[in-house]
Design an enzyme around this catalytic site. Structure first.
Site, PDB file in Angstrom:
ATOM      1  CG  ASP A 481      46.504 -11.241 -20.050  1.00 20.90           C
ATOM      2  OD1 ASP A 481      45.783 -11.405 -19.257  1.00 20.90           O
ATOM      3  OD2 ASP A 481      47.051 -12.456 -21.342  1.00 20.90           O
ATOM      4  CG  ASP A 551      43.097 -17.110 -23.821  1.00 21.62           C
ATOM      5  OD1 ASP A 551      42.753 -15.858 -23.842  1.00 21.62           O
ATOM      6  OD2 ASP A 551      44.018 -17.816 -22.938  1.00 21.62           O
TER       7      ASP A 551
END
Ligand code: DGJ
Length: 739
Positions: A481, A551
């Site tokens: 990430d 997301d």
């Protein structure tokens, strides 16, 4: 052979079955751009010379006293410089040791090589066998600066792509400073085209935007220290807007994850100059004598059959010759990720319970997301301290991984290695290891700072930490990430003449770390992520064959996100999960079928607490996973055709109905999705005209007794249901050839 050089006309012809690209050395030894487009069948293209004789020369600077028409401002060039009277945007900008910035490069020599070489320190597309491609290295020289510029082009025999990058070499005795160094530059004779690019933001990545070219400069750019979700390092010039099946399309995509610049300048004589490369804002690179500098690779795809064919060319190339490693060709595991189920609130028991549900559903992999390390109970602390949190996970990662393995699942883990929390042991020990500018406040993004990956010691430390964790537990998947972008760009180790090198050095450092890790742990499947799809670029795909697309897991939002992503990137690289309804980001309520159908068109998985789902929905999951696994080869390795666009720009669709289809390579199976966003009463029968099938074959649609001709399905179309009530409804069609 796909590269021919004609000595008589001094022309280079790069060609394959899809395209031709032609350059010519002029009588003044400039390298001129002659042509890029549909394949020309004559190997030695007979351009006697590029015809520039009837141009107007008022207010143009002439390069040659004896030829009143030879002005570089009007002649299409391959790699234009600044200071020659060509006042259009230069492809590079360089300063000598006295501060002068003029440069003019002349053809010096060239070499044609088999295959395609790696680019020093940077990711790129590759060949498995030398016969797959040819490369021409054209060396240009600025004798005044003592500078050689290698223009390096590769063309594949079987893939529809030309790749380009540039190497600058200081062969003189003075230091030079590069301020701009594009990877691609193409001069077009006309400007009657549209520019297509992918814009967005967090949770709304890669919306398609189309705009006509107008005089002046249109650009896409990132100054964020990452490619970003705001604009992707891709654009295309098209003659027919976003038409999927018609018109010329010239695609440009950069194999790079940092700042970039793509721009098109429409010039006074209605010509257009297009370029793409690393960002030149706040960038410079010092080249001492004998130093060289390589730009990232640009990948250029020409299609004479609209945007759809361009996308399919990128998909095939990226699937087969950008992604690499064991996982390139393997079917991807169906995963369960705990993030939207627990966020930071978990312990060993809760994770194991989720894993048991995942196992019952038939998933392959369980991924433990953020929160397992350091003192990480929220996003405010702990980044940089890559040691397991034993309080939260009694027995640690090894025990957890082993227990998950015992359930028959692989175990995956989340990392955010490029970041540090101010509240971490790492930061307390090394406060100068983050990007920063002395005496300036270090501004936080998601309560964190970016580590200074331009430093070897920082990269080595992270490599050591990660190697330790990975070796300590049975980890077979890593989610990598990256949750903020840059602010104070500066490095404690670089002197003042090199501060503007920081961000490019950062990416050289990151690519070294990734290269080391993927080689050391070839069995691990890596998935790139940046708060969703904030770094969905070919640079990351070269190391990690999949990227978490967003997301935002709401299926209606995902129609746009996945449609936009598919403009360049293959479905096998696009992370897509089923999540809870109402969706955590949009609050939209959608049914389980639509969430599943949309997530099928990516690397499929789930991200929710199954204990909260109805028994009926839960009971349906094993069959869905089984179905997906049967269809995955067609979805991941097949050809993707977009049919109805969720964007308003399309001439044909108005965005309320969205559809697409994947067709396997031998056209024996296809999987199509049709989604109606809002219910509209009293509409006539909608016919979905499929694409990519064999028009002469007969097909059967699963769940339907009839058979259909491929031609009927494509030209007459399949009638869509009229009795579907409610918003956000979908249908999945599995179409098999009749045997
Ligand atoms: C952002 C990612 O996109 C999410 O999926 C999740 O991994 C969080 N970061 C964790 O902090």
């Amino acid at each position: 052979m796909p590269i021919a050089y004609c000595k008589k006309n001094k022309t280079f012809h790069l060609y394959n079955e899809y395209t031709s690209y032609v350059m010519q050395v002029s009588e003044m030894n400039h390298l001129l751009h002659a042509y890029w487009g549909k394949r020309l069948f004559n190997k030695y293209v007979h351009f006697e010379t590029l015809d520039y004789s009837n141009q107007t020369t008022a207010f143009k600077v002439l390069s040659n006293d004896t030829d009143p028409n030879y002005s570089l401002e009007s002649i299409p060039q391959e790699y234009p410089s600044y200071g020659t009277g060509d006042n259009r945007s230069p492809a590079f900008h360089i300063e000598d040791s006295h501060g002068y910035c003029g440069s003019e490069i002349f053809y010096k020599k060239h070499r044609i090589l088999a295959g395609k070489k790696e680019i020093k320190g940077l990711p790129s597309t590759y060949c498995e066998q030398e016969e797959e491609a040819q490369t021409v290295v054209i060396t240009m020289e600025d004798p005044v600066l003592g500078l050689e510029v290698d223009l390096i082009y590769s063309i594949y025999e079987k893939y529809n792509a030309i790749t380009r990058h540039v190497v600058f070499r200081n062969i003189g005795s003075q230091a030079l400073i590069l301020h701009k160094a594009m990877s691609c530059s193409v001069d077009y004779n006309d400007c009657d085209m549209q520019m297509i690019s992918l814009k967005g933001s967090w949770a709304r990545e890669r919306d398609l935007q189309v705009s006509p070219l107008t005089h002046g400069i249109q650009s896409i750019e990132s100054r964020r220290g990452a490619s970003g979700s705001q604009l992707n390092p891709f654009y295309a010039l098209t003659t027919d807007g976003d038409d999927e099946d018609h018109g010329s399309v010239y695609g440009f995509n950069l194999v790079y994850s940092g700042n970039f610049l793509g721009q098109v300048e429409v010039c006074m004589d209605d010509t257009a100059r297009a370029m793409l490369g690393m960002g030149s804002f706040d960038f410079s690179w010092k080249l001492n004598p004998n130093d060289d500098f390589s730009t990232p690779e640009g990948v250029m795809v020409y299609s004479s059959e609209g945007l759809g064919a361009m996308s399919r060319s990128y998909h095939k190339l990226y699937r087969e010759r950008l992604c690499r490693g064991e996982w390139r060709d393997r079917s991807r595991p169906v995963l369960f990720n705990n993030w939207e189920a627990t966020y930071f609130d978990f312990d060993y028991e809760r994770i194991i319970n989720l894993a048991i549900e995942a196992q019952r559903s038939g998933a392959d992999l369980f991924v433990l997301d953020d929160g397992w390390f350091g003192k990480r109970d929220s996003d405010k602390t702990g980044l940089g301290d890559w040691t397991e949190n034993q309080q939260k996970l009694s027995g640690g990662l090894k025990k957890l991984g082993d227990s998950i393995n015992k359930l028959g699942l692989k175990f995956g883990l989340w990392f955010e290695p490029e970041m540090v929390s101010p509240d971490s042991d790492l930061y307390r020990a090394h406060p100068d290891w983050c990007l920063h500018i002395p005496n300036r406040e270090r501004k936080l993004g998601r309560y964190q700072l970016m580590l200074d990956f331009s430093r070897n010691d920082v990269c080595d430390h992270i490599l050591e930490q990660l190697t330790h964790v990975i070796s300590s537990a049975p980890i077979e998947y890593i989610k990598w990430d990256f949750n903020r972008n840059s602010s104070e760009v500066g490095s404690a180790l670089l002197d003042k003449t090199r501060q503007k090198e920081t961000l490019h050095r950062y990416y050289l450092g990151l690519y070294r770390v990734l290269d080391t890790l993927v080689k050391k742990f070839p069995q691990i499947l890596f998935e790139s992520c940046s708060g969703g799809g904030g770094r969905f670029d070919p640079g990351m795909l070269a190391y990690m064959p999949q990227t978490w697309a967003s997301d935002n897991t709401d299926p209606v939002s995902r129609l746009r996100i996945q449609y936009g992503t598919s403009i360049v990137y293959p479905l096998s690289s696009t992370g897509a999960h089923v999540s809870a309804s109402p969706n955590h980001i949009t609050g939209r309520i959608t049914d389980w079928a639509t969430r599943t159908h949309v997530a099928f068109f990516g690397t499929f998985g789930y991200e929710l607490d199954l204990a909260k789902e109805s028994d009926e929905d839960k009971a349906a999951i094993p069959a869905q996973i089984e179905r997906f696994k049967l269809l995955a080869p067609t979805i991941h390795q097949g050809d993707f055709y977009r049919i109805q666009s969720p964007f308003d720009y399309s001439k044909r669709a108005k965005g309320n109905e969205v559809s697409w289809i994947c067709v396997n390579q031998d056209k024996t199976q296809a999987v199509a999705l049709w989604v109606r966003i809002l219910a509209i009463p009293n509409k006539g029968v909608q016919r979905l005209k499929l694409k990519g099938l064999n028009p002469q074959a007969r097909y059967r649609i699963q769940g339907d007794d009839q058979t259909y001709g491929g031609d009927e399905l494509m030209y007459m179309g399949l009638a869509m249901p009229t009795d579907l009530k409610g918003d956000f409804k979908s249908q999945l069609f599995v179409i098999d050839i009749c045997t």
